[in-house]
Design an enzyme around this catalytic site. Structure first.
Site, PDB file in Angstrom:
ATOM      1  N   SER A 237       5.532  -0.189   4.348  1.00 34.44           N
ATOM      2  CA  SER A 237       5.149  -1.280   3.432  1.00 34.44           C
ATOM      3  C   SER A 237       5.695  -2.625   3.871  1.00 34.44           C
ATOM      4  O   SER A 237       5.190  -3.670   3.439  1.00 34.44           O
ATOM      5  CB  SER A 237       5.531  -0.968   1.995  1.00 34.44           C
ATOM      6  OG  SER A 237       6.905  -1.031   1.783  1.00 34.44           O
TER       7      SER A 237
ATOM      8  N   THR B 117       7.723   2.163  -0.905  1.00 35.77           N
ATOM      9  CA  THR B 117       8.458   1.640  -2.061  1.00 35.77           C
ATOM     10  C   THR B 117       9.150   0.307  -1.765  1.00 35.77           C
ATOM     11  O   THR B 117       9.495  -0.429  -2.687  1.00 35.77           O
ATOM     12  CB  THR B 117       9.521   2.637  -2.528  1.00 35.77           C
ATOM     13  OG1 THR B 117      10.423   2.877  -1.448  1.00 35.77           O
ATOM     14  CG2 THR B 117       8.905   3.932  -2.989  1.00 35.77           C
ATOM     15  N   ASP B 118       9.354  -0.010  -0.469  1.00 32.93           N
ATOM     16  CA  ASP B 118      10.111  -1.225  -0.141  1.00 32.93           C
ATOM     17  C   ASP B 118       9.486  -2.483  -0.747  1.00 32.93           C
ATOM     18  O   ASP B 118      10.199  -3.414  -1.123  1.00 32.93           O
ATOM     19  CB  ASP B 118      10.202  -1.408   1.383  1.00 32.93           C
ATOM     20  CG  ASP B 118      11.091  -0.353   2.041  1.00 32.93           C
ATOM     21  OD1 ASP B 118      11.690   0.458   1.311  1.00 32.93           O
ATOM     22  OD2 ASP B 118      11.190  -0.352   3.284  1.00 32.93           O
TER      23      ASP B 118
ATOM     24  N   THR C  53       6.575   5.836   2.880  1.00 30.11           N
ATOM     25  CA  THR C  53       7.333   7.085   3.055  1.00 30.11           C
ATOM     26  C   THR C  53       6.571   8.302   2.544  1.00 30.11           C
ATOM     27  O   THR C  53       6.637   9.380   3.126  1.00 30.11           O
ATOM     28  CB  THR C  53       8.676   6.964   2.310  1.00 30.11           C
ATOM     29  OG1 THR C  53       9.436   5.926   2.923  1.00 30.11           O
ATOM     30  CG2 THR C  53       9.480   8.245   2.372  1.00 30.11           C
TER      31      THR C  53
HETATM   32  N1  ASP Z   1      11.307   3.250   2.520  1.00 25.02           N
HETATM   33  C1  ASP Z   1       9.952   2.950   2.366  1.00 25.02           C
HETATM   34  C2  ASP Z   1       9.255   3.817   1.356  1.00 25.02           C
HETATM   35  O1  ASP Z   1       9.938   4.237   0.464  1.00 25.02           O
HETATM   36  C3  ASP Z   1       9.190   2.715   3.553  1.00 25.02           C
HETATM   37  C4  ASP Z   1       8.084   1.795   3.173  1.00 25.02           C
HETATM   38  O2  ASP Z   1       8.264   1.018   2.249  1.00 25.02           O
HETATM   39  O3  ASP Z   1       7.028   1.903   3.765  1.00 25.02           O
HETATM   40  O4  ASP Z   1       8.097   4.074   1.385  1.00 25.02           O
END
Ligand code: ASP
Length: 327
Positions: free
Chosen positions: A57, A89-90, A14
């Site tokens: 991710s 973050t995932d 993200t």
């Molecule tokens: N929601 C995710 C992030 O916070 C998307 C990911 O993990 O790529 O980055």
């Protein structure tokens, strides 16, 4: 005092995502793009950038991370003082853990990302990147293993979990709390967990797929029983409570533990798997006697990755326990 030299290595997430014509946000920005938008970054460190991947991710693989660990080991053996890995973050809790298992040496490696994209009001990426860089360049972060830094909190890779889908305060270390924080432009370390053993030998190029199974009320065991014939090389069971399964599954655990390593974690995610309390069939004493190994304090997600690495490292099964033990 000379500025620390820090590598920013971006994998996407993200923090790198901007709006696409097709709708929604997608990873587009590089580490260099991100670095250029962070006020005060050039005062915190001398920055080098690398952007090997640009992915959400959820699309990262263990092989990607093995490659990242090799890059970090090579680069940190030189004159870099630390590194920041930027990603979604995932799966940050998994990436940080894999790097913790594979990155040698004492120099800080910090994984960060953002809960909000760079085009949103109150984007948290720039602040997270600055805080992560400060931690990566700090003397106090040496020897702590891989860390994650988000929302100005510093977490140990073995302990951190993503605990919310939306809030910028999504990251928690429920077992022991964060190991420190960033305040007034400085990393303040308040806890120093022991470093877990690092896998330094070569890893087999072939994948060693490990299934992660979460027990639910009344689970009839058909998925568990099917695993060996589905090509899995190992299995992690997230048992109920301190590591329990419904009684009818105990026999299935015996049967598959004879064919592949079976690791017992808890679906409660936090707290140790027990080893000497519950004596009923399907309780932890029974399952450990039947050949399951304890994940100790590791979550099922992290135990799954560790088991894959141990299989690929060719570690002998009797030696697995040392890697799952509390450091
Ligand atoms: N929601 C995710 C992030 O916070 C998307 C990911 O993990 O790529 O980055």
């Amino acid at each position: 005092m000379a500025q620390p030299r820090i590598l920013l290595l971006s994998l996407g997430g993200t923090i790198t995502m901007t709006h696409s014509a097709e709708g929604g946000i997608v990873p587009t920005l590089t580490a260099a793009d991100l670095a250029a938008t962070v006020p005060g970054l050039d005062a915190a460190a001398e920055i080098e950038t690398l952007s090997p991947l640009r992915r959400p991710s959820a699309g990262l693989t263990l092989d990607d991370l093995i490659g990242v660990a090799a890059t970090l080991n090579r680069r940190l053996a030189g004159d870099l003082d630390g590194a920041v890995v930027i990603q979604g973050t995932d799966t940050i809790e998994e990436t940080a853990f894999v790097l913790d298992c594979l990155v040698t040496g004492d120099k800080p490696v910090v994984v960060t990302g953002a809960m909000r994209g760079p085009e949103s009001a109150g984007a948290d990426g720039p602040g997270n990147l600055l805080a992560a860089t400060i931690v990566a360049g700090s003397a106090g972060a040496h020897g702590l293993g891989v860390l994650t830094v988000l929302n100005d909190e510093i977490h140990a890779a073995r302990l951190v979990q993503k605990a919310h889908t939306a809030l910028t305060s999504a990251f928690r270390s429920p077992l022991a709390g964060p190991v420190g924080l960033v305040a007034e432009g400085e990393a303040r370390i308040v806890l120093r967990p022991n470093r877990a053993p690092v896998l330094t030998g070569p890893l087999a190029p072939e994948a060693a797929p490990v299934a992660l199974l979460r027990m639910g009320l009344g689970d009839d065991g058909r998925l568990l029983a099917a695993l060996p014939d589905l090509g899995f090389a190992g299995c992690v069971i997230e048992g109920m409570g301190a590591g329990h399964v419904p009684e009818p599954l105990a026999e299935i655990v015996s049967a598959i533990a004879g064919r592949m390593p079976v690791v017992l974690a808890s679906r409660a995610q936090t707290g140790p798997v027990f080893c000497r309390t519950y004596g009923y069939p399907g309780g932890e004493i029974d399952l450990l006697r039947r050949g399951a190994l304890s994940a100790g304090l590791l979550s099922g997600l992290k135990a799954r990755l560790l088991l894959q690495l141990l299989l690929r490292a060719g570690i002998a099964r009797p030696d697995y326990a040392a890697f799952f033990a509390d450091p």
